[in-house]
Motif scaffolding. Sequence first.
Motif, short mmCIF file in Angstrom:
data_model
loop_
_atom_site.label_atom_id
_atom_site.label_comp_id
_atom_site.label_asym_id
_atom_site.label_seq_id
_atom_site.Cartn_x
_atom_site.Cartn_y
_atom_site.Cartn_z
N UNK A 345 0.81 -1.21 0.00
CA UNK A 345 0.00 0.00 0.00
C UNK A 345 0.84 1.27 0.00
N UNK A 346 2.17 1.13 0.04
CA UNK A 346 3.04 2.30 0.08
C UNK A 346 2.95 3.07 -1.25
N UNK A 347 2.96 4.37 -1.14
CA UNK A 347 2.93 5.22 -2.34
C UNK A 347 4.22 5.05 -3.13
N UNK A 348 4.09 4.88 -4.45
CA UNK A 348 5.24 4.69 -5.36
C UNK A 348 6.11 3.51 -4.93
N UNK A 349 5.46 2.41 -4.56
CA UNK A 349 6.23 1.28 -4.05
C UNK A 349 7.04 0.62 -5.16
N UNK A 350 6.56 0.66 -6.41
CA UNK A 350 7.33 0.04 -7.50
C UNK A 350 8.64 0.77 -7.73
N UNK A 351 8.64 2.08 -7.56
CA UNK A 351 9.88 2.83 -7.70
C UNK A 351 10.84 2.52 -6.56
N UNK A 352 10.30 2.30 -5.37
CA UNK A 352 11.18 1.93 -4.25
C UNK A 352 11.81 0.57 -4.50
N UNK A 353 11.04 -0.36 -5.05
CA UNK A 353 11.62 -1.65 -5.41
C UNK A 353 12.67 -1.49 -6.51
N UNK A 354 12.45 -0.55 -7.40
CA UNK A 354 13.44 -0.27 -8.43
C UNK A 354 14.74 0.25 -7.81
N UNK A 355 14.63 1.10 -6.78
CA UNK A 355 15.83 1.63 -6.13
C UNK A 355 16.62 0.52 -5.43
N UNK A 356 15.89 -0.44 -4.85
CA UNK A 356 16.57 -1.56 -4.20
C UNK A 356 17.37 -2.36 -5.22
N UNK A 357 16.76 -2.61 -6.38
CA UNK A 357 17.46 -3.38 -7.41
C UNK A 357 18.64 -2.61 -7.97
N UNK A 358 18.49 -1.30 -8.15
CA UNK A 358 19.61 -0.50 -8.67
C UNK A 358 20.77 -0.44 -7.70
N UNK A 359 20.49 -0.50 -6.42
CA UNK A 359 21.55 -0.42 -5.41
C UNK A 359 22.17 -1.78 -5.11
N UNK A 360 21.81 -2.80 -5.88
CA UNK A 360 22.37 -4.14 -5.66
C UNK A 360 23.47 -4.40 -6.66
N UNK A 361 24.57 -4.94 -6.17
CA UNK A 361 25.66 -5.37 -7.05
C UNK A 361 26.40 -6.50 -6.35
N UNK A 362 27.34 -7.11 -7.05
CA UNK A 362 27.97 -8.33 -6.56
C UNK A 362 28.84 -8.10 -5.33
N UNK A 363 29.29 -6.87 -5.11
CA UNK A 363 30.17 -6.61 -3.97
C UNK A 363 29.41 -6.27 -2.70
N UNK A 364 28.10 -6.11 -2.79
CA UNK A 364 27.32 -5.87 -1.57
C UNK A 364 27.27 -7.16 -0.76
N UNK A 365 27.53 -7.12 0.54
CA UNK A 365 27.45 -8.35 1.34
C UNK A 365 26.06 -8.96 1.26
N UNK A 366 25.96 -10.26 1.02
CA UNK A 366 24.64 -10.89 0.91
C UNK A 366 23.78 -10.70 2.15
N UNK A 367 24.42 -10.58 3.33
CA UNK A 367 23.64 -10.38 4.56
C UNK A 367 22.88 -9.06 4.56
N UNK A 368 23.34 -8.07 3.76
CA UNK A 368 22.66 -6.78 3.74
C UNK A 368 21.40 -6.81 2.88
N UNK A 369 21.37 -7.66 1.87
CA UNK A 369 20.22 -7.69 0.94
C UNK A 369 19.26 -8.83 1.26
N UNK A 370 19.73 -9.87 1.95
CA UNK A 370 18.86 -11.00 2.26
C UNK A 370 17.62 -10.60 3.05
N UNK A 371 17.72 -9.68 4.06
CA UNK A 371 16.48 -9.26 4.75
C UNK A 371 15.48 -8.57 3.81
N UNK A 372 15.98 -7.86 2.78
CA UNK A 372 15.07 -7.22 1.84
C UNK A 372 14.29 -8.26 1.03
N UNK A 373 14.98 -9.32 0.63
CA UNK A 373 14.29 -10.37 -0.13
C UNK A 373 13.21 -11.04 0.72
#
Length: 671
Positions: A345-373
């Motif tokens: 129900x969050x406003x512009x939630x698809x754009x926020x999901x887009x920001x999460x994907x853009x800020x993901x790369x191979x050098x980010x520790x997996x522990x930082x992104x696993x809670x988001x998934x």
Amino acid sequence: MVRHNNQLPDNLPQLQNLIKRDPASYHEEFLQQYRHFQNSLDVFQLAPQQPNKTVDDLVMFLAQVSHCYTQELLTFPQQLIDLLQKHNMLLDNSMRMTFCRALILLRNKNLLAPTDLLELFFKLLKCEDKALRSFLETHIISDIKNLNSKHKNGKLNATLQNFMFTMLRDPSTRAAKMSLDIMIELYKKNVWNDAKTVNIIATGCFSKLTKVMVGSLKFFLGKDPDEKESGDSDSDNEINPRDVIMANRYNKKTRKREKHLTKVKKLAAKAHKKKTKPPAFNFSAIHLLHDPQGMAEKLFKQLETTTKRFEVKLMTLDVISRLIGLHNLFLLNYYPYLQRFMQPHQREVTRILQFVAQASHELVPPDAIEPLLKTIANNFITERNTSDVMAIGLNAVREICSRCPLAMSEDLIRDLVEYKTYRERSVMMAARSLMHLFRNVRPELLHKKDRGRPTEAMQEYTAKEYAQMDAKDYISGAEVLLKEDKEDVEIDSESGSDDDEWVDIPQSDEELINDKSDNNEKIDIQTKKELAKKVTLERILTDEDFKRIELANIQKQVDPFKKGQKRKLEETDVGEKSELVQLGDIENIYKKRKHDKEARVESVRRGQADREKFGYKDGRVNIHCSKTNREKKKTKNYQMIRHKVRSKIKRSFKDKQIALRNYLVKQKRMK
């Protein structure tokens, strides 16, 4: 030449024309007007806020003939500059505009240095005159563009860039915003497209003035400052001008309807122009930043303490995510900050999901992104939500894992893949796309039944740990060039030999790989690597060679490993993955497309192909026999039977008596 000295003092346009033709003959008249200007200027400075037409006309006259008397007007440009610097806020708008036009004329005649004029114009941007600011902005951009047309004037550019840097910190919102707009426009025109300009614009992201900050953020987002957000316009709600024109043709013509039709035509033309206009991308500006890590940290710190509206926060989050993704930055506090906004129900939630994907790369520790998934799976990918919400959640997980596959756990991916047989097609398609992704990046996490048929690419796959680099001393798939060279040699030998003699060719590596492939035998992966290394070291590869290698690597993902080549992959252009996440990739929900009228009519025609013709059915046994008069009456022209149609006319009493008598006579005869 006939001289009319008595008329010239009062007719400046005529005197101006004569001076341009013969400056020497009218030198005295010019000096007379110049002295008149000096006297009028002294009077004007006593009350500079009052308009003075005499000074106005004399200033333009002197600017027009300045190239004819350069020595006499040596101090004239500096007089105008001093006048504008001293009384810039007090001058009348028309007088101020006249002085600026005169200075531009002097600048075009090379009687004034560009730095002096441009610095003065930047100071005049503070004036409360919108027309003047727009005029000065246009001149500044065109002047700087002309100065750099033949070659880059580095010294002048550095001086002006330093001046603009100070103008960005000016407390006047108009002056700071205008300076920013000028730099952005010069960057778009490839005049100032260097790193210094980009980093000066980057300082505007931290301005206390909201307009300057928003303009700088939009520059790094690659959007036009005057362009509306993508969510403001919906193609489904657009008005079709053809429908309005047809309605206006048959409906009552009123002034309001004509005005509406004109407006719709303008909007349609504007929309067509916008669609055909090539897109302008400023993503390269992010690559020119000197300190992207420091900029991302400062933007995030500013975001945590800001009280600005939600749209400004979204733009800041977008810029931060692009900085992290393009430069592989570490900003671990950014992910928990986004986690609290990930609700359906969050406003512009698809754009926020887009920001999460853009800020993901191979050098980010997996522990930082696993809670988001896990948050996306718990809040979006559950059966208590609609199918669209579930599909968006699966698409977001796919985009995140395509950039950071190590963040996915085995239990979670197996649970998500189970939606591949979901009743809603949008969810099923999204789950299958996620499954196909992990078949290529981490097939060991999937069930054996979900990994698909083993292909050559799977046999060459090796699991990578966190931050592990897969550096190779050869080009994978280069061995395919040996096979194609062998085929070319065979074709040439068949087409070019005129005799029946056989030529023995010694066994080579090319024959070795072709013989094994022709016999559908399994080629050892180590052998392929050695052959690929041999090709890489011994040949200079062309663009066509790289294209064939890329197609061969894609074909490895199609062909089974234990069998030979079952089908040949067509040579199609393979697009590279974009650096940025497209919002459409997350919002891509499988639905039946909305057909237009032509498609609907075509579908109806296909359905009518094997169906009986709709309408009147002729019940005659013999189609050649005649029809009754009643049937013929239906196809006759109305004017022919109009006199017989009396059903709607009220009969008189006499007609009713005659009809009753005829009826009774008919009944009596039937007995």
